[in-house]
Write a protein that holds these residues in place. Structure first.
Motif, PDB file in Angstrom:
ATOM      1  N   ALA A  79       6.881  15.692   9.691  1.00  0.00           N
ATOM      2  CA  ALA A  79       6.025  16.001  10.840  1.00  0.00           C
ATOM      3  C   ALA A  79       4.852  16.892  10.470  1.00  0.00           C
ATOM      4  O   ALA A  79       3.816  16.868  11.144  1.00  0.00           O
ATOM      5  N   ASN A  80       4.987  17.665   9.410  1.00  0.00           N
ATOM      6  CA  ASN A  80       3.909  18.566   8.993  1.00  0.00           C
ATOM      7  C   ASN A  80       3.129  18.030   7.797  1.00  0.00           C
ATOM      8  O   ASN A  80       2.445  18.775   7.103  1.00  0.00           O
ATOM      9  N   ALA A  81       3.202  16.725   7.547  1.00  0.00           N
ATOM     10  CA  ALA A  81       2.477  16.136   6.425  1.00  0.00           C
ATOM     11  C   ALA A  81       0.973  16.288   6.623  1.00  0.00           C
ATOM     12  O   ALA A  81       0.476  16.258   7.753  1.00  0.00           O
ATOM     13  N   GLN A 112       1.467   7.873  13.674  1.00  0.00           N
ATOM     14  CA  GLN A 112       2.210   8.002  14.936  1.00  0.00           C
ATOM     15  C   GLN A 112       1.336   8.455  16.100  1.00  0.00           C
ATOM     16  O   GLN A 112       1.611   8.117  17.251  1.00  0.00           O
ATOM     17  N   GLU A 113       0.303   9.243  15.813  1.00  0.00           N
ATOM     18  CA  GLU A 113      -0.518   9.814  16.879  1.00  0.00           C
ATOM     19  C   GLU A 113      -1.631   8.885  17.349  1.00  0.00           C
ATOM     20  O   GLU A 113      -2.362   9.219  18.291  1.00  0.00           O
ATOM     21  N   THR A 164      -0.739   9.507   6.374  1.00  0.00           N
ATOM     22  CA  THR A 164       0.675   9.872   6.470  1.00  0.00           C
ATOM     23  C   THR A 164       1.247   9.551   7.843  1.00  0.00           C
ATOM     24  O   THR A 164       0.522   9.194   8.773  1.00  0.00           O
ATOM     25  N   ALA A 165       2.552   9.690   7.950  1.00  0.00           N
ATOM     26  CA  ALA A 165       3.248   9.315   9.182  1.00  0.00           C
ATOM     27  C   ALA A 165       2.692   9.985  10.436  1.00  0.00           C
ATOM     28  O   ALA A 165       2.495   9.307  11.452  1.00  0.00           O
ATOM     29  N   PRO A 166       2.423  11.294  10.453  1.00  0.00           N
ATOM     30  CA  PRO A 166       1.915  11.898  11.692  1.00  0.00           C
ATOM     31  C   PRO A 166       0.600  11.285  12.167  1.00  0.00           C
ATOM     32  O   PRO A 166       0.398  11.096  13.373  1.00  0.00           O
ATOM     33  N   VAL A 167      -0.290  10.953  11.240  1.00  0.00           N
ATOM     34  CA  VAL A 167      -1.565  10.335  11.619  1.00  0.00           C
ATOM     35  C   VAL A 167      -1.319   8.962  12.233  1.00  0.00           C
ATOM     36  O   VAL A 167      -1.917   8.604  13.263  1.00  0.00           O
ATOM     37  N   VAL A 177       8.606   4.482  11.410  1.00  0.00           N
ATOM     38  CA  VAL A 177       7.981   5.665  12.013  1.00  0.00           C
ATOM     39  C   VAL A 177       7.023   5.316  13.143  1.00  0.00           C
ATOM     40  O   VAL A 177       6.700   6.168  13.973  1.00  0.00           O
ATOM     41  N   PRO A 199      -7.288  11.846  17.096  1.00  0.00           N
ATOM     42  CA  PRO A 199      -6.380  10.747  16.795  1.00  0.00           C
ATOM     43  C   PRO A 199      -7.103   9.412  16.770  1.00  0.00           C
ATOM     44  O   PRO A 199      -8.121   9.223  17.447  1.00  0.00           O
TER      45      PRO A 199
END
Length: 223
Positions: A153-155, A179-180, A174-177, A212, A123
């Motif tokens: 979440a799985n992007a 957010q983490e 993307t959003a998961p990257v 997000v 991350p």
């Protein structure tokens, strides 16, 4: 969100640069390497100027953009060009630039290759984001063709998005990257963007993509 209002932009830039340098330094001391993701545009330029002169173990810092327009570095619209001119100079010239763009007939053709370069640095240690008046961040634009997929979440790590407001196709984290990331900072200026980010807190991410990251972000604002 944690909201900090500053008396002026100069003080804000100094403070945000100091916070980023401190968080990178802490990560370097603990793990020997760190990663930093930053936006394009002119607003964060003063932060880049300050960071470029900071004493850090830059050789062990991976630097990448939040997003990039699908243009070469010879274009004035290239975020990579700005990054090389303002951040990756002086002491920070030793940092490792992780590209978000490679020449191809279609951006989708290079996504896998580019994502493989990013993955070892996740991350993110520090994520600095901007936001548009339309509440987009990175290249997650309201109305973009694949926005729902990029917010999922799985992007995958990277996606190519197209939106009327974006001009060229864009490659974006993307959003998961986002957010983490361990430390998230959002940099905005002016009354319109303050109103926009306050509105975003009550909207779904499809309407206000910056939503997000808001729960875990520090928002830095100056008039």
């Amino acid at each position: 969100m944690n909201f900090i209002a500053y008396p002026d932009r100069e003080f804000m830039m100094l403070d945000v640069a100091g916070k980023i340098a401190g968080q990178l330094s802490e990560q370097l001391n603990m793990y020997g390497r760190a990663s930093l993701s930053v936006p394009g545009g002119t607003t964060p330029g003063p932060i880049f100027d300050i960071l470029s002169g900071v004493n850090l173990d830059w050789a062990n810092v991976a630097v990448m953009l939040n997003d990039e327009r699908c243009v070469g570095e010879d274009s004035p619209r290239s975020n990579t060009r700005l990054l090389k001119q303002r951040l990756l100079v002086n002491k920070a010239a030793a940092a490792q630039l992780i590209p978000l763009y490679a020449e191809a007939s279609e951006p989708e053709l290079m996504l896998k290759h580019l994502a493989e370069g990013i993955a070892p640095h996740l991350p993110l240690t520090v994520l600095l984001l901007g936001m548009g008046n339309d509440m987009h961040t990175a290249s997650l634009f309201p109305g973009a063709d694949l926005l729902a997929e990029a917010l999922a979440a799985n992007a995958p790590i990277l996606m190519a998005l197209r939106a009327e407001a974006a001009g060229e196709p864009r490659i974006t984290l993307t959003a998961p990257v986002l957010q983490e990331a361990k430390n998230i900072h959002i940099l905005i200026t002016g009354p319109e963007k303050r109103a926009a980010i306050e509105a975003a807190a009550g909207l779904p991410a499809l309407e206000a993509p910056v939503r997000v990251v808001l729960d875990n972000a520090t928002v830095h604002w100056a008039e």
